[in-house]
Design an enzyme around this catalytic site. Structure first.
Site, mmCIF file in Angstrom:
data_model
loop_
_atom_site.group_PDB
_atom_site.id
_atom_site.type_symbol
_atom_site.label_atom_id
_atom_site.label_comp_id
_atom_site.label_asym_id
_atom_site.label_seq_id
_atom_site.Cartn_x
_atom_site.Cartn_y
_atom_site.Cartn_z
ATOM 1 N N LYS B 197 68.979 84.845 90.048
ATOM 2 C CA LYS B 197 68.875 86.228 89.563
ATOM 3 C C LYS B 197 67.411 86.628 89.464
ATOM 4 O O LYS B 197 66.676 86.106 88.630
ATOM 5 C CB LYS B 197 69.534 86.399 88.200
ATOM 6 C CG LYS B 197 69.557 87.871 87.786
ATOM 7 C CD LYS B 197 69.898 88.077 86.330
ATOM 8 C CE LYS B 197 68.670 88.120 85.444
ATOM 9 N NZ LYS B 197 67.774 89.269 85.663
ATOM 10 N N GLU B 271 60.163 77.151 82.287
ATOM 11 C CA GLU B 271 58.730 77.451 82.434
ATOM 12 C C GLU B 271 58.474 78.687 81.606
ATOM 13 O O GLU B 271 58.854 79.780 81.999
ATOM 14 C CB GLU B 271 58.396 77.760 83.898
ATOM 15 C CG GLU B 271 58.679 76.643 84.866
ATOM 16 C CD GLU B 271 57.596 75.590 84.888
ATOM 17 O OE1 GLU B 271 56.622 75.710 84.124
ATOM 18 O OE2 GLU B 271 57.729 74.649 85.671
ATOM 19 N N CYS B 305 51.761 83.642 83.425
ATOM 20 C CA CYS B 305 52.019 82.845 82.231
ATOM 21 C C CYS B 305 50.862 81.894 81.939
ATOM 22 O O CYS B 305 50.617 81.534 80.801
ATOM 23 C CB CYS B 305 53.327 82.081 82.362
ATOM 24 S SG CYS B 305 53.554 81.370 83.984
ATOM 25 N N GLU B 402 51.070 85.737 73.361
ATOM 26 C CA GLU B 402 50.937 86.052 74.780
ATOM 27 C C GLU B 402 51.055 87.559 74.979
ATOM 28 O O GLU B 402 52.035 88.176 74.581
ATOM 29 C CB GLU B 402 52.035 85.333 75.570
ATOM 30 C CG GLU B 402 51.886 85.514 77.057
ATOM 31 C CD GLU B 402 52.920 84.713 77.847
ATOM 32 O OE1 GLU B 402 54.094 84.708 77.453
ATOM 33 O OE2 GLU B 402 52.531 84.114 78.873
#
Lengths: 293, 492
Positions: B197, B271, B305, B402
């Site tokens: 997906k 991840e 990331c 983040e």
């Protein structure tokens, strides 16, 4: 007739042998119902103290030379060999036959020697130099995950304990272990072996107590990086895996291991408590020629 | 003059020298008006009967519409994958699996230009990055794992590697095609089948990849690609027919996934997020370091990331480095992703732009000093000026959380021990960077930094042969390299 001197079975935290802070105890019995000892009923706070000790010990242990860790592991085996008799007697008290007990202690010694040898080898087997397409030197190597909580196999007093501790500390991790509740004697005596084997205090911490009470804390502590669980209880596994999400603990389910068999000793168990680190560095290009590995 | 003392020349960027526009032509890319779900080798209308629009974040222009898969569609895709696994794929020799992957790799190369254009259009990233990085690296990934398919017995000493079965894979919007390659290639090489997906804002290159997979004649159902938002992903995660979840995305969603599969036999690799520390020592080649820092945080608009979003500069060179960064910031061209001169493209979505702006406000409120380039921003689309914060405290949210945007939090340090402590003071552990001329210091730091990747005197480098993945709350498992195979096999 001489009166026997009874041993006090205490827990092992940060290289010391305190009683549980809770002051609680439970009675270890064998199948016949003979009372074997008043054993510490470890608490959540004991566990927290032990995690603190394990965290403090981690950086020193992880940065020891692999060769040095190997020597210490071998030393544990030597010490255990020297105290064989004591462990055999304790195993017999905890319902083993003499033949079984002798076998279990011998296997435990062999297992420590097996893992002692891996200390400076698994890195070579499981590392790689990666041939990247750019001018960089690039390599990947295993590093310890950190502090590992271990719920030791509950049906085994010594061999199960040794089989789960060894692959964790071989790889530079430190650990907090919950010993077998029903057969706790060898765990405490094994702590004495560790204590006299140059294993730095805090690298292995051993608590006696009850799994149902402590499982939650063993799996939800935010400063624990991985947890080893060796039983097949589905609810407990789910609980551990859910708790582990709090800080993305690694969950190591070693529930299909037959500890007396050689197939249950493996460098892959060491690797499960390792992280792969990849390092990059540029390589100078001289005279326009690219260079690499 | 202070600047001459530091041996820097103040650069003038308001001169008459301007770059002429150098736009890539859109004509080389074909985008259908509508895409269905790729299930069992065919594009099938969704059982949900629903579609949603997908736009270009640089112009807000509607590019196409894609199917919104519901639980029934997910079920159909998983069943197709299962059937393909049982009937065909697990029986196929490694060599043949590898040949399919080689074929796909070649076709990605053949269509590289088209894929790059669509990637930049749909995702907002500069064409220079999609052309020179995303697409070629995706093709290389297929090439790399193609070669492993018949050599697995060499990867795991004394063990046999067996496939897990059906892998459900959920990927993010920052590197849409590349993440699809990272997921699909190792899964197929090891003999698994796949339901993938893509992210809801960037489905188009994955659907283009579906066309390539069809053209490559991969057996039906070996790869299924279904589009949708969070609900589609949740249906895939919770489907009992899935043996393995591979997810790249936020730590928050990663935790939800792990919670959802707790107690099931499903395996996972995650991840997740990062907050990488980039460390500059005073003996570093500063100009190189500044370039590395710029690349570290502004590559792909900071939607990375492993972006170097925390900068630690040794006190003695702090002022100099900050000045160089500010100067360099002024030279960065923000604008049309399809222009080959563009350095910073569009923010991927309005939602993400809001998140970034929220953090910029938080940074100011927390007392940090903001510096933004004076770049002019286009009127339409989602844009953010490259942004630096100084006077940042370790406890500030912009130094802890983040942001996933072009925002850099800068702090200073004095000693090695101090910076190691600060760098590791994060729940994340995906990547870090070290800049120094001293080799022994590099190796001291690389072993002490608790992150899966350490870039020394470089940053944001990737390669199919190089394992990538996190420590701590950045997730577990590796992608890329020999270690990336581990995620898709059981060892017996």
């Amino acid at each position: 007739m001489r009166l026997e001197v009874l041993k006090t079975y205490k827990i092992y935290i940060g290289g010391k042998f305190p009683r549980t802070e809770s002051g609680r105890y439970y009675i270890a019995e064998n199948k016949k119902g003979d009372k074997l000892a008043n054993v510490c009923l470890g608490s959540r706070k004991d566990f927290r103290d032990a995690v603190g000790a394990a965290r403090t010990a981690f950086s020193d242990w992880a940065s020891r030379a692999a060769f040095n860790r190997g020597q210490i592991l071998y030393r544990i085996a030597e010490m255990l060999e020297g105290r064989k008799g004591q462990f055999i007697e304790e195993l017999i008290k905890q319902d083993s036959s003499r033949v079984q007990a002798e076998k279990e202690v011998e296997l435990s010694i062999e297992r420590l020697i097996y893992y002692a040898g891996w200390c400076d080898k698994y890195q070579q087997v499981f590392s790689s130099v990666n041939p990247v397409a750019s001018s960089h030197f690039n390599f990947s190597t295993p590093e310890p995950t950190g502090v590992v909580s271990i719920i030791a196999p509950q049906d085994s007093s010594l061999l199960g304990l040794v089989s789960v501790i060894a692959p964790i500390i071989v790889g530079g991790n430190t650990c907090v272990v919950l010993a077998s509740s029903a057969k706790p004697l060898c765990a405490v005596t094994f702590a004495e072996v560790l204590h006299s084997s140059d294993v730095p205090g805090g690298v292995v911490n051993i608590i006696t107590g009850k799994v149902p009470e402590l499982l939650n804390w063993f799996s939800n502590h935010m400063d624990v990086n991985a947890i080893v669980y060796c039983a097949n209880d589905k609810e407990s596994i789910q609980k551990i895996q859910q708790n582990a999400t709090l800080n993305m603990k690694r969950v190591l389910l070693w529930n299909h291991q037959q500890w007396p068999q050689l197939s249950s000793q493996s460098p892959y168990l060491i690797c499960e408590a390792q992280e792969i680190k990849t390092t990059w560095h540029p390589i100078e290009n001289i005279g326009g020629a690219k260079s690499g590995y | 003059m202070a600047s001459s003392k530091n041996n820097t020349i103040k650069l003038k960027f308001d001169s008459a020298r301007k770059y002429a526009p150098a736009p890539e032509s859109r004509s080389a890319a074909k985008i259908n008006a509508r895409y269905d779900l790729f299930i069992n080798g065919k594009f099938e209308k969704p059982l949900s009967k629903k579609y949603f629009g997908t736009i270009s974040p640089s112009s807000e222009e509607r590019l196409s519409e894609v199917a919104d898969a519901n639980a029934a569609d997910v079920d159909k895709a998983v069943k197709a994958a299962r059937q393909a696994y049982d009937r065909y794929w697990k029986k196929l020799s490694g060599a043949e699996r590898g040949k399919y992957l080689y074929r796909i790799a070649r076709m990605v190369q053949e269509k590289a230009r088209e894929l790059a254009i669509i990637e930049s259009l749909n995702g907002g990233k500069p064409i220079r990055e999609s052309r020179d990085f995303d697409v070629p690296t995706a093709a290389n990934h297929f090439f790399y794992y193609a070669g492993w398919a018949d050599k697995l017995e060499y990867a795991f000493p004394n063990r046999q590697a067996q496939p897990l079965g059906v892998a459900g894979q959920i990927i993010p919007w920052n590197f849409p095609l590349l993440m699809a390659a990272w997921k699909i290639a190792p899964a197929l090489a090891t003999g698994n089948t796949v339901v993938l997906k893509p992210a809801e804002t960037t489905p188009l290159t994955a659907l283009k990849l579906a066309e390539i997979i069809q053209e490559a004649d991969l057996p039906p159902g070996v790869v299924n690609i279904i589009t949708g938002a969070g609900a589609t992903g949740a249906a895939l995660v919770n489907h009992p027919g899935v043996d393995k979840i591979a997810f790249t995305g936020s730590t928050q969603v990663g935790k939800i996934i792990q919670n959802a599969i707790a107690g099931t036999p499903k395996k996972a690799t995650l991840e997740l997020g990062g907050k990488a520390a980039n460390i500059i020592f005073d003996d570093a080649p500063l100009d190189q370091a500044v370039e590395g820092v710029i690349n570290g945080i502004f590559f792909n608009q900071g939607h990375v990331c492993c972006a170097g979003s925390r900068l630690y500069v040794q006190e003695s060179v702090f002022k100099q480095v900050v000045q160089k960064l500010k100067d360099r910031l002024e030279t960065m061209i923000v604008g049309d992703p399809l222009d080959k001169n563009t350095d910073i493209g569009a923010i991927n979505s309005k939602e993400q732009l809001n998140t970034i702006n929220k953090y910029i406000k938080i940074g100011i409120k927390e007392g940090a000093e903001i510096y933004q380039s004076s770049a002019e921003l286009p009127h339409k689309g989602f844009w953010c000026r490259p942004t630096l914060f100084t006077n940042v405290a370790q406890s500030n949210r912009i130094a802890q959380e983040e942001i996933f945007g072009p925002v850099l939090a800068i702090q200073s340090f004095r000693t090695d021990d101090e910076v190691i402590e600060k760098a590791n003071n994060s729940p994340y552990g995906l990547s870090s960077g070290v800049w120094t001329d001293k080799g022994s210091k590099i190796f001291n730091l690389t072993t002490k930094l608790r992150s899966g990747v350490v870039w020394a005197n470089t940053f944001n480098k990737f390669d199919p042969t190089s394992p990538f993945g996190g420590y701590k709350e950045s997730g577990y498992g590796r992608e890329g390299g020999l270690h990336g195979l581990n995620a898709y096999v059981k060892l017996v």
